[in-house]
Design an enzyme around this catalytic site. Structure first.
Site, PDB file in Angstrom:
ATOM      1  N   TYR A  39      -5.258   2.101  -2.913  1.00 38.00           N
ATOM      2  CA  TYR A  39      -4.915   1.861  -1.502  1.00 38.00           C
ATOM      3  C   TYR A  39      -5.491   0.544  -0.988  1.00 38.00           C
ATOM      4  O   TYR A  39      -4.897  -0.079  -0.094  1.00 38.00           O
ATOM      5  CB  TYR A  39      -5.325   3.056  -0.623  1.00 38.00           C
ATOM      6  CG  TYR A  39      -4.387   4.219  -0.843  1.00 38.00           C
ATOM      7  CD1 TYR A  39      -3.118   4.215  -0.285  1.00 38.00           C
ATOM      8  CD2 TYR A  39      -4.744   5.288  -1.669  1.00 38.00           C
ATOM      9  CE1 TYR A  39      -2.224   5.261  -0.523  1.00 38.00           C
ATOM     10  CE2 TYR A  39      -3.861   6.331  -1.910  1.00 38.00           C
ATOM     11  CZ  TYR A  39      -2.601   6.305  -1.329  1.00 38.00           C
ATOM     12  OH  TYR A  39      -1.711   7.325  -1.572  1.00 38.00           O
TER      13      TYR A  39
ATOM     14  N   ARG B 165      -2.834  -1.854  -1.884  1.00 38.55           N
ATOM     15  CA  ARG B 165      -1.680  -1.675  -0.982  1.00 38.55           C
ATOM     16  C   ARG B 165      -1.960  -2.312   0.376  1.00 38.55           C
ATOM     17  O   ARG B 165      -1.122  -2.932   0.987  1.00 38.55           O
ATOM     18  CB  ARG B 165      -1.390  -0.189  -0.736  1.00 38.55           C
ATOM     19  CG  ARG B 165      -1.147   0.680  -1.925  1.00 38.55           C
ATOM     20  CD  ARG B 165       0.285   0.595  -2.406  1.00 38.55           C
ATOM     21  NE  ARG B 165       0.551  -0.612  -3.144  1.00 38.55           N
ATOM     22  CZ  ARG B 165       0.081  -0.892  -4.377  1.00 38.55           C
ATOM     23  NH1 ARG B 165      -0.684  -0.036  -5.000  1.00 38.55           N
ATOM     24  NH2 ARG B 165       0.371  -2.008  -4.985  1.00 38.55           N
TER      25      ARG B 165
ATOM     26  N   GLN C 106       8.148   6.789   7.683  1.00 39.55           N
ATOM     27  CA  GLN C 106       7.372   7.343   6.564  1.00 39.55           C
ATOM     28  C   GLN C 106       6.403   6.294   6.047  1.00 39.55           C
ATOM     29  O   GLN C 106       5.589   6.585   5.189  1.00 39.55           O
ATOM     30  CB  GLN C 106       8.319   7.746   5.425  1.00 39.55           C
ATOM     31  CG  GLN C 106       9.314   8.826   5.810  1.00 39.55           C
ATOM     32  CD  GLN C 106      10.367   9.005   4.710  1.00 39.55           C
ATOM     33  OE1 GLN C 106      10.179   9.789   3.783  1.00 39.55           O
ATOM     34  NE2 GLN C 106      11.470   8.299   4.809  1.00 39.55           N
TER      35      GLN C 106
ATOM     36  N   ASP D 156       2.688   1.098   6.477  1.00 42.60           N
ATOM     37  CA  ASP D 156       2.441  -0.270   6.969  1.00 42.60           C
ATOM     38  C   ASP D 156       2.610  -0.329   8.492  1.00 42.60           C
ATOM     39  O   ASP D 156       3.040   0.636   9.120  1.00 42.60           O
ATOM     40  CB  ASP D 156       3.360  -1.276   6.253  1.00 42.60           C
ATOM     41  CG  ASP D 156       4.841  -1.088   6.592  1.00 42.60           C
ATOM     42  OD1 ASP D 156       5.194  -1.084   7.792  1.00 42.60           O
ATOM     43  OD2 ASP D 156       5.665  -0.956   5.659  1.00 42.60           O
TER      44      ASP D 156
ATOM     45  N   HIS E 269       3.438   9.676   7.552  1.00 47.27           N
ATOM     46  CA  HIS E 269       2.583   9.742   6.359  1.00 47.27           C
ATOM     47  C   HIS E 269       1.290   8.962   6.517  1.00 47.27           C
ATOM     48  O   HIS E 269       0.649   8.611   5.527  1.00 47.27           O
ATOM     49  CB  HIS E 269       3.374   9.271   5.124  1.00 47.27           C
ATOM     50  CG  HIS E 269       4.525  10.182   4.785  1.00 47.27           C
ATOM     51  ND1 HIS E 269       5.607   9.796   4.028  1.00 47.27           N
ATOM     52  CD2 HIS E 269       4.752  11.475   5.116  1.00 47.27           C
ATOM     53  CE1 HIS E 269       6.454  10.815   3.901  1.00 47.27           C
ATOM     54  NE2 HIS E 269       5.959  11.848   4.563  1.00 47.27           N
TER      55      HIS E 269
ATOM     56  N   GLY F  27      16.596   2.870   4.778  1.00 48.08           N
ATOM     57  CA  GLY F  27      15.771   2.565   3.618  1.00 48.08           C
ATOM     58  C   GLY F  27      14.927   3.712   3.108  1.00 48.08           C
ATOM     59  O   GLY F  27      13.748   3.542   2.845  1.00 48.08           O
ATOM     60  N   THR F  28      15.559   4.865   2.938  1.00 46.29           N
ATOM     61  CA  THR F  28      14.817   5.982   2.347  1.00 46.29           C
ATOM     62  C   THR F  28      15.725   6.769   1.420  1.00 46.29           C
ATOM     63  O   THR F  28      16.901   6.968   1.723  1.00 46.29           O
ATOM     64  CB  THR F  28      14.206   6.909   3.420  1.00 46.29           C
ATOM     65  OG1 THR F  28      13.605   8.036   2.761  1.00 46.29           O
ATOM     66  CG2 THR F  28      15.224   7.391   4.440  1.00 46.29           C
ATOM     67  N   SER F  29      15.158   7.219   0.291  1.00 42.98           N
ATOM     68  CA  SER F  29      15.947   8.009  -0.653  1.00 42.98           C
ATOM     69  C   SER F  29      16.040   9.465  -0.211  1.00 42.98           C
ATOM     70  O   SER F  29      16.714  10.257  -0.854  1.00 42.98           O
ATOM     71  CB  SER F  29      15.309   7.928  -2.042  1.00 42.98           C
ATOM     72  OG  SER F  29      14.031   8.537  -2.016  1.00 42.98           O
TER      73      SER F  29
HETATM   74  N1  APR Z   1      17.027  -2.268   2.595  1.00 40.46           N
HETATM   75  C1  APR Z   1      17.189  -0.940   2.787  1.00 40.46           C
HETATM   76  N2  APR Z   1      16.893  -0.027   1.859  1.00 40.46           N
HETATM   77  C2  APR Z   1      16.434  -0.473   0.683  1.00 40.46           C
HETATM   78  C3  APR Z   1      16.234  -1.829   0.402  1.00 40.46           C
HETATM   79  C4  APR Z   1      16.561  -2.759   1.429  1.00 40.46           C
HETATM   80  N3  APR Z   1      16.418  -4.074   1.268  1.00 40.46           N
HETATM   81  N4  APR Z   1      15.750  -1.931  -0.857  1.00 40.46           N
HETATM   82  C5  APR Z   1      15.646  -0.695  -1.340  1.00 40.46           C
HETATM   83  N5  APR Z   1      16.066   0.205  -0.426  1.00 40.46           N
HETATM   84  C6  APR Z   1      16.136   1.662  -0.479  1.00 40.46           C
HETATM   85  C7  APR Z   1      16.408   2.261  -1.835  1.00 40.46           C
HETATM   86  O1  APR Z   1      17.827   2.248  -2.114  1.00 40.46           O
HETATM   87  C8  APR Z   1      15.887   3.683  -1.660  1.00 40.46           C
HETATM   88  O2  APR Z   1      16.874   4.550  -1.158  1.00 40.46           O
HETATM   89  O3  APR Z   1      14.895   2.179  -0.108  1.00 40.46           O
HETATM   90  C9  APR Z   1      14.805   3.509  -0.588  1.00 40.46           C
HETATM   91  C10 APR Z   1      13.399   3.733  -1.086  1.00 40.46           C
HETATM   92  O4  APR Z   1      13.261   5.061  -1.518  1.00 40.46           O
HETATM   93  P1  APR Z   1      11.872   5.602  -2.078  1.00 40.46           P
HETATM   94  O5  APR Z   1      11.329   4.645  -3.058  1.00 40.46           O
HETATM   95  O6  APR Z   1      12.082   7.002  -2.513  1.00 40.46           O
HETATM   96  O7  APR Z   1      10.919   5.531  -0.792  1.00 40.46           O
HETATM   97  P2  APR Z   1      10.881   6.442   0.506  1.00 40.46           P
HETATM   98  O8  APR Z   1      12.156   7.151   0.729  1.00 40.46           O
HETATM   99  O9  APR Z   1      10.351   5.579   1.593  1.00 40.46           O
HETATM  100  O10 APR Z   1       9.770   7.497   0.099  1.00 40.46           O
HETATM  101  C11 APR Z   1       9.370   8.454   1.021  1.00 40.46           C
HETATM  102  O11 APR Z   1       7.722   9.180  -0.515  1.00 40.46           O
HETATM  103  O12 APR Z   1       6.157   8.618  -2.065  1.00 40.46           O
HETATM  104  C12 APR Z   1       6.346   9.024  -0.783  1.00 40.46           C
HETATM  105  O13 APR Z   1       4.861   8.821   0.962  1.00 40.46           O
HETATM  106  C13 APR Z   1       5.787   8.073   0.228  1.00 40.46           C
HETATM  107  O14 APR Z   1       6.620   7.630   2.448  1.00 40.46           O
HETATM  108  C14 APR Z   1       6.963   7.686   1.071  1.00 40.46           C
HETATM  109  C15 APR Z   1       7.956   8.818   0.818  1.00 40.46           C
END
Ligand code: APR
Length: 244
Positions: A58, A61, A92, A95, A110, A176-178
């Protein structure tokens, strides 16, 4: 504000919104969890086994976050708020890029990497304007400090509050989240039935649950475009030209 009649945009952001600021996402092939397995750095068990390793992870990070700058997506959302829209951000991300862009209503689901907290009393929090947390750094009760982040296996203290905010949305913008992590991803289910939800993510087509509009673009392009439409018309809507 109970009597606030302005259209209410609720943003639910993930690491993808900060990718163009140089902060790594988690689940990509070259993502953070591929380099640093979750069970070694982001669980209570990892902390008990090897706190120095967790602190070091961390600390790195945190330095990355301090070097990063808000990008066009963070800035567009802050600008929308300055223009008089009601904007609530649930992120989530640990930062502070939404805040540094100027957004004022930001809830960190988070936690926040720029804070330390006590290991015996979570309410005892300490800002970290510089430096990291080292073994031996203690709270006012004499216990080791840890990062103020939610690890896998821990409860998400602000989840209830986040559900209440989403339940008051006129539009839910997911960026921007999976949507792989619970309970965060289940927030989408709390949006009112008549409030459209839209996902801006390069992988939107594959990731968006049924009923969620998809804008398959990076955040730095898709979010400012949406915001331009909203500011021009003074209302929240989903322009069909951006979908796909
Ligand atoms: N713009 C938008 N989305 C983007 C970009 C971009 N330039 N680049 C990548 N992505 C997308 C990817 O396609 C993916 O869907 O960002 C997403 C990131 O997904 P993850 O890596 O799974 O991250 P996230 O969804 O933020 O994870 C959620 O998981 O590990 C924990 O606590 C951690 O808060 C985090 C949580």
């Amino acid at each position: 504000m109970a009597d606030d009649r302005r259209p209410h945009l609720v943003v639910f952001s993930g690491s993808g919104i900060s990718a163009e600021s140089g902060i790594q996402t988690f689940r990509a092939g070259d993502g953070l969890w591929a380099e640093h397995p979750i069970e070694e750095v982001a669980t209570p068990q990892a902390w008990r086994r090897d706190p120095a390793r967790v602190l070091n992870f961390y600390n790195l990070r945190r330095e990355q976050v301090r070097r990063a700058r808000p990008n066009a997506a963070h800035k567009a959302l802050a600008e929308l708020e300055r223009q008089g829209f009601r904007v609530s951000i649930i992120t989530q991300n640990i930062d502070d890029l939404h805040e540094r862009a100027g957004s004022r209503n930001v809830l960190h689901l988070h936690g926040e990497i720029l804070k330390a907290r006590s290991t015996v009393d979570a309410r005892m929090q300490y800002p970290l304007p510089r430096g990291g947390i080292e073994l031996g750094d203690i709270c006012d009760k004499g216990s080791q400090l840890r990062p103020d982040v939610v690890w896998f296996g821990e409860s998400v203290p602000h989840f209830g509050e986040a559900c209440e905010i989403v339940a008051e949305a006129d539009m839910l913008l997911v960026v921007g989240t999976s949507l792989a992590v619970m309970p965060a991803a289940s927030l989408l289910e709390h949006a009112p039935l008549d409030a459209p939800s839209v996902l801006v993510d390069p992988e939107a087509a594959a990731l968006a649950p049924p009923g969620v509009f998809r804008i398959s673009q990076p955040a730095g392009k898709g979010v400012p475009e949406l915001v331009r439409h909203w500011r021009r018309e003074g209302r929240l809507w989903v322009p069909e030209t951006l979908l796909g």
